[in-house]
Design a protein around this motif. Structure first.
Motif, PDB file in Angstrom:
ATOM      1  N   ALA A 132       0.999  -1.049   0.019  1.00 25.76           N
ATOM      2  CA  ALA A 132      -0.169   0.199   0.029  1.00 25.76           C
ATOM      3  C   ALA A 132       0.842   1.205   0.110  1.00 25.76           C
ATOM      4  CB  ALA A 132      -0.860   0.115   1.220  1.00 25.76           C
ATOM      5  N   LEU A 133       0.650   2.151  -0.852  1.00 24.61           N
ATOM      6  CA  LEU A 133       1.356   3.487  -0.946  1.00 24.61           C
ATOM      7  C   LEU A 133       0.147   4.571  -0.738  1.00 24.61           C
ATOM      8  CD1 LEU A 133       3.493   5.299  -1.667  1.00 24.61           C
ATOM      9  CD2 LEU A 133       2.924   5.307  -3.990  1.00 24.61           C
ATOM     10  N   ILE A 134       0.352   4.987   0.497  1.00 25.02           N
ATOM     11  CA  ILE A 134      -0.524   6.237   1.165  1.00 25.02           C
ATOM     12  C   ILE A 134      -0.210   7.481   0.865  1.00 25.02           C
ATOM     13  CG2 ILE A 134      -2.406   6.646   2.992  1.00 25.02           C
ATOM     14  CD1 ILE A 134      -2.758   3.828   2.272  1.00 25.02           C
ATOM     15  N   LYS A 135      -0.838   8.105   0.050  1.00 25.94           N
ATOM     16  CA  LYS A 135      -0.378   9.415  -0.323  1.00 25.94           C
ATOM     17  C   LYS A 135      -0.803  10.484   0.645  1.00 25.94           C
ATOM     18  CE  LYS A 135      -2.525   8.765  -4.369  1.00 25.94           C
ATOM     19  NZ  LYS A 135      -2.857   8.733  -5.697  1.00 25.94           N
ATOM     20  N   GLY A 136      -0.092  11.155   1.369  1.00 24.39           N
ATOM     21  CA  GLY A 136      -0.064  12.234   2.089  1.00 24.39           C
ATOM     22  C   GLY A 136      -0.044  13.498   1.778  1.00 24.39           C
ATOM     23  N   GLY A 186      -2.302  11.926  -9.199  1.00 26.40           N
ATOM     24  CA  GLY A 186      -2.227  10.617  -8.687  1.00 26.40           C
ATOM     25  C   GLY A 186      -2.233   9.810  -9.966  1.00 26.40           C
ATOM     26  N   CYS A 187      -2.763  10.101 -11.097  1.00 20.34           N
ATOM     27  CA  CYS A 187      -2.485   9.300 -12.117  1.00 20.34           C
ATOM     28  C   CYS A 187      -1.032   9.277 -12.704  1.00 20.34           C
ATOM     29  CB  CYS A 187      -3.387   9.950 -13.384  1.00 20.34           C
ATOM     30  SG  CYS A 187      -5.093  10.047 -13.120  1.00 20.34           S
ATOM     31  N   THR A 188      -0.518  10.002 -12.407  1.00 20.16           N
ATOM     32  CA  THR A 188       0.818  10.418 -12.916  1.00 20.16           C
ATOM     33  C   THR A 188       1.830   9.444 -11.863  1.00 20.16           C
ATOM     34  OG1 THR A 188       0.644  12.538 -13.724  1.00 20.16           O
ATOM     35  CG2 THR A 188       2.853  11.811 -13.358  1.00 20.16           C
ATOM     36  N   LEU A 189       1.614   9.541 -10.840  1.00 15.39           N
ATOM     37  CA  LEU A 189       2.280   8.746  -9.718  1.00 15.39           C
ATOM     38  C   LEU A 189       2.156   7.284  -9.929  1.00 15.39           C
ATOM     39  CD1 LEU A 189       4.060   8.638  -7.210  1.00 15.39           C
ATOM     40  CD2 LEU A 189       2.295   8.663  -5.810  1.00 15.39           C
ATOM     41  N   ALA A 190       1.180   6.834  -9.918  1.00 14.70           N
ATOM     42  CA  ALA A 190       0.699   5.616 -10.324  1.00 14.70           C
ATOM     43  C   ALA A 190       1.370   4.965 -11.619  1.00 14.70           C
ATOM     44  CB  ALA A 190      -0.818   5.216 -10.235  1.00 14.70           C
ATOM     45  N   SER A 191       1.180   5.764 -12.580  1.00 16.33           N
ATOM     46  CA  SER A 191       1.686   5.270 -14.197  1.00 16.33           C
ATOM     47  C   SER A 191       3.331   5.207 -13.929  1.00 16.33           C
ATOM     48  CB  SER A 191       1.456   6.357 -14.943  1.00 16.33           C
ATOM     49  OG  SER A 191      -0.017   6.193 -15.256  1.00 16.33           O
ATOM     50  N   ALA A 195      10.709   1.279  -7.395  1.00 17.50           N
ATOM     51  CA  ALA A 195       9.916   1.912  -8.385  1.00 17.50           C
ATOM     52  C   ALA A 195       9.143   3.281  -7.634  1.00 17.50           C
ATOM     53  CB  ALA A 195       8.862   0.782  -9.023  1.00 17.50           C
ATOM     54  N   VAL A 196       8.715   3.096  -6.529  1.00 17.34           N
ATOM     55  CA  VAL A 196       8.083   3.987  -5.964  1.00 17.34           C
ATOM     56  C   VAL A 196       8.870   5.212  -5.644  1.00 17.34           C
ATOM     57  CG1 VAL A 196       6.863   4.593  -3.803  1.00 17.34           C
ATOM     58  CG2 VAL A 196       6.169   2.602  -4.990  1.00 17.34           C
ATOM     59  N   THR A 197       9.972   4.905  -5.133  1.00 16.09           N
ATOM     60  CA  THR A 197      11.072   6.203  -4.688  1.00 16.09           C
ATOM     61  C   THR A 197      11.264   6.684  -6.099  1.00 16.09           C
ATOM     62  OG1 THR A 197      12.057   4.800  -3.143  1.00 16.09           O
ATOM     63  CG2 THR A 197      13.455   6.674  -4.180  1.00 16.09           C
ATOM     64  N   GLU A 198      11.566   6.233  -7.179  1.00 21.02           N
ATOM     65  CA  GLU A 198      11.686   6.868  -8.529  1.00 21.02           C
ATOM     66  C   GLU A 198      10.499   7.746  -8.975  1.00 21.02           C
ATOM     67  OE1 GLU A 198      13.473   4.823 -12.001  1.00 21.02           O
ATOM     68  OE2 GLU A 198      15.472   4.427 -10.830  1.00 21.02           O
ATOM     69  N   ALA A 199       9.334   7.032  -8.825  1.00 21.45           N
ATOM     70  CA  ALA A 199       8.223   7.774  -8.909  1.00 21.45           C
ATOM     71  C   ALA A 199       7.935   8.985  -8.269  1.00 21.45           C
ATOM     72  CB  ALA A 199       7.015   6.704  -8.896  1.00 21.45           C
ATOM     73  N   LYS A 200       8.095   8.831  -6.982  1.00 17.19           N
ATOM     74  CA  LYS A 200       8.116   9.916  -6.164  1.00 17.19           C
ATOM     75  C   LYS A 200       8.879  11.180  -6.673  1.00 17.19           C
ATOM     76  CE  LYS A 200       7.209  12.011  -2.083  1.00 17.19           C
ATOM     77  NZ  LYS A 200       5.684  12.652  -1.669  1.00 17.19           N
ATOM     78  N   ALA A 201      10.073  10.905  -7.234  1.00 14.84           N
ATOM     79  CA  ALA A 201      10.929  11.941  -7.513  1.00 14.84           C
ATOM     80  C   ALA A 201      10.452  12.498  -8.720  1.00 14.84           C
ATOM     81  CB  ALA A 201      12.350  11.310  -7.719  1.00 14.84           C
ATOM     82  N   TYR A 202       9.805  11.660  -9.601  1.00 18.11           N
ATOM     83  CA  TYR A 202       9.468  12.077 -11.027  1.00 18.11           C
ATOM     84  C   TYR A 202       8.248  13.128 -10.731  1.00 18.11           C
ATOM     85  CZ  TYR A 202       6.864  12.338 -15.373  1.00 18.11           C
ATOM     86  OH  TYR A 202       6.353  12.575 -16.557  1.00 18.11           O
ATOM     87  N   VAL A 203       7.203  12.720 -10.041  1.00 17.52           N
ATOM     88  CA  VAL A 203       6.228  13.389  -9.782  1.00 17.52           C
ATOM     89  C   VAL A 203       6.177  14.696  -9.039  1.00 17.52           C
ATOM     90  CG1 VAL A 203       4.959  12.425  -7.568  1.00 17.52           C
ATOM     91  CG2 VAL A 203       3.414  13.111  -9.404  1.00 17.52           C
ATOM     92  N   THR A 204       7.317  14.681  -8.104  1.00 17.17           N
ATOM     93  CA  THR A 204       7.568  16.009  -7.343  1.00 17.17           C
ATOM     94  C   THR A 204       8.336  16.948  -8.456  1.00 17.17           C
ATOM     95  OG1 THR A 204       8.389  14.669  -5.349  1.00 17.17           O
ATOM     96  CG2 THR A 204       9.004  16.834  -5.455  1.00 17.17           C
ATOM     97  N   GLY A 205       8.889  16.623  -9.374  1.00 18.49           N
ATOM     98  CA  GLY A 205       9.467  17.508 -10.389  1.00 18.49           C
ATOM     99  C   GLY A 205       8.342  17.931 -11.260  1.00 18.49           C
ATOM    100  N   ALA A 206       7.451  17.226 -11.444  1.00 20.17           N
ATOM    101  CA  ALA A 206       6.242  17.469 -12.379  1.00 20.17           C
ATOM    102  C   ALA A 206       5.376  18.279 -11.591  1.00 20.17           C
ATOM    103  CB  ALA A 206       5.524  16.094 -12.756  1.00 20.17           C
ATOM    104  N   ILE A 207       5.091  18.255 -10.439  1.00 19.83           N
ATOM    105  CA  ILE A 207       4.481  19.186  -9.447  1.00 19.83           C
ATOM    106  C   ILE A 207       5.040  20.534  -9.756  1.00 19.83           C
ATOM    107  CG2 ILE A 207       3.362  19.766  -7.536  1.00 19.83           C
ATOM    108  CD1 ILE A 207       3.103  16.727  -7.026  1.00 19.83           C
TER     109      ILE A 207
END
Length: 273
Positions: free
Chosen positions: A183-187, A221-226, A241-253
């Motif tokens: 589970a990845l709970i997004k805060g 949310g869509c971006t992070l899950a993808s 995968a989640v760590t890389e996704a978090k870095a990507y979506v942080t930059g996108a935000i």
């Protein structure tokens, strides 16, 4: 699951394959459109199964039309049976019949699955029928390698309300009780830094990032899950995968831009600019 990269004899290497099963966002900021942009940005080949069409822009959702179950099933089989898939991501599924049909398809697919249990849009518009919640709990979540609910979706699915960071483990336990491996709970809705919790019930990974003062966050949310699905298709472990996704979506935000008269999208191509 087949090889991560395949080479046609004498030709170029095929990138890792990722399939999104989700709804369309006419404004291009979320849904299928955000998924495919993310998959491309992260070096994978995105494929899509359309579940619903929305009339949607920066101000909200003006209408939704779900596709017939037969159309969703035919798209999925067409892609998976011929091309194959390295990971699957699900998004807007709209109704109980669609949730159940997709869960059945996923059960017969040998690939990791990222379930984004989309319940409402960024503007608060419902994207999942109340009658479908039980199907999400009992059919879809058990098929998930990773489930990625936001705090509103946690409450919608489990009744657990998260007031601060200390409540995240309890929220994760409530989601894991329905059967996903992780589970990845997004805060992101909490005050302070953007903190998410990834756990499988035994190990915990806390992911933190500075909160950017940018209101243009449509499609987060869509971006992070993808992005998580793209990482899994490339052979990364779930925490990687989640760590890389978090870095990507942080930059996108951080790079999110104004579009229309309301909330603009995150910038899926921020690394190229």
């Amino acid at each position: 699951m087949g090889p991560l990269r395949r080479r046609v004899r004498g030709g170029p290497v095929t990138p890792p394959l990722v399939l999104t099963v989700a709804g369309s966002d006419a404004g291009g900021g979320a849904g299928i459109q955000a998924d495919l942009k993310t998959m491309l940005a992260l070096g994978t080949h995105g494929m899509s199964v359309l579940t619903a069409v929305t009339a949607q822009n920066s101000l909200g959702v003006q209408g939704t039309w779900e596709l017939p179950v037969e159309a969703v099933r035919a798209q999925y089989r067409s892609v998976v049976d011929d091309i194959g898939v390295g990971a699957v991501k699900t998004g807007m599924l709209a109704s109980a019949p669609l949730v159940e049909a997709v869960a059945e398809l996923l059960a017969g697919t040998d690939a990791p699955v990222v379930v984004d249990p989309v319940g409402v849009s960024k503007h608060g518009d419902p994207l999942l029928a109340a009658s479908a919640l039980d199907s999400v709990r009992t059919r879809l979540l058990p098929a998930a390698t990773v489930a990625t609910p936001n705090l509103d979706e946690v409450t919608q699915l489990t009744g657990v309300t998260v007031a601060d960071e200390a409540d995240l483990p309890r929220a994760a336990a409530a989601i894991l009780a329905y059967g996903p491996r992780w589970a990845l709970i997004k805060g992101g809705h909490l005050a302070g830094e953007a903190v998410d919790l990834l756990t499988d019930g035994s190990e915990e990974h806390w992911l933190r990032a500075p909160r950017h003062d940018n209101r243009h966050t449509h499609g987060t949310g869509c971006t992070l899950a993808s992005a998580v699905a793209a990482g899994l298709a490339k052979g990364l472990s779930v925490p990687e995968a989640v760590t890389e996704a978090k870095a990507y979506v942080t930059g996108a935000i951080a790079a999110g831009f104004a579009l229309g008269g309301g909330i603009g999208p995150v910038d899926h191509g921020w690394r190229w600019r």
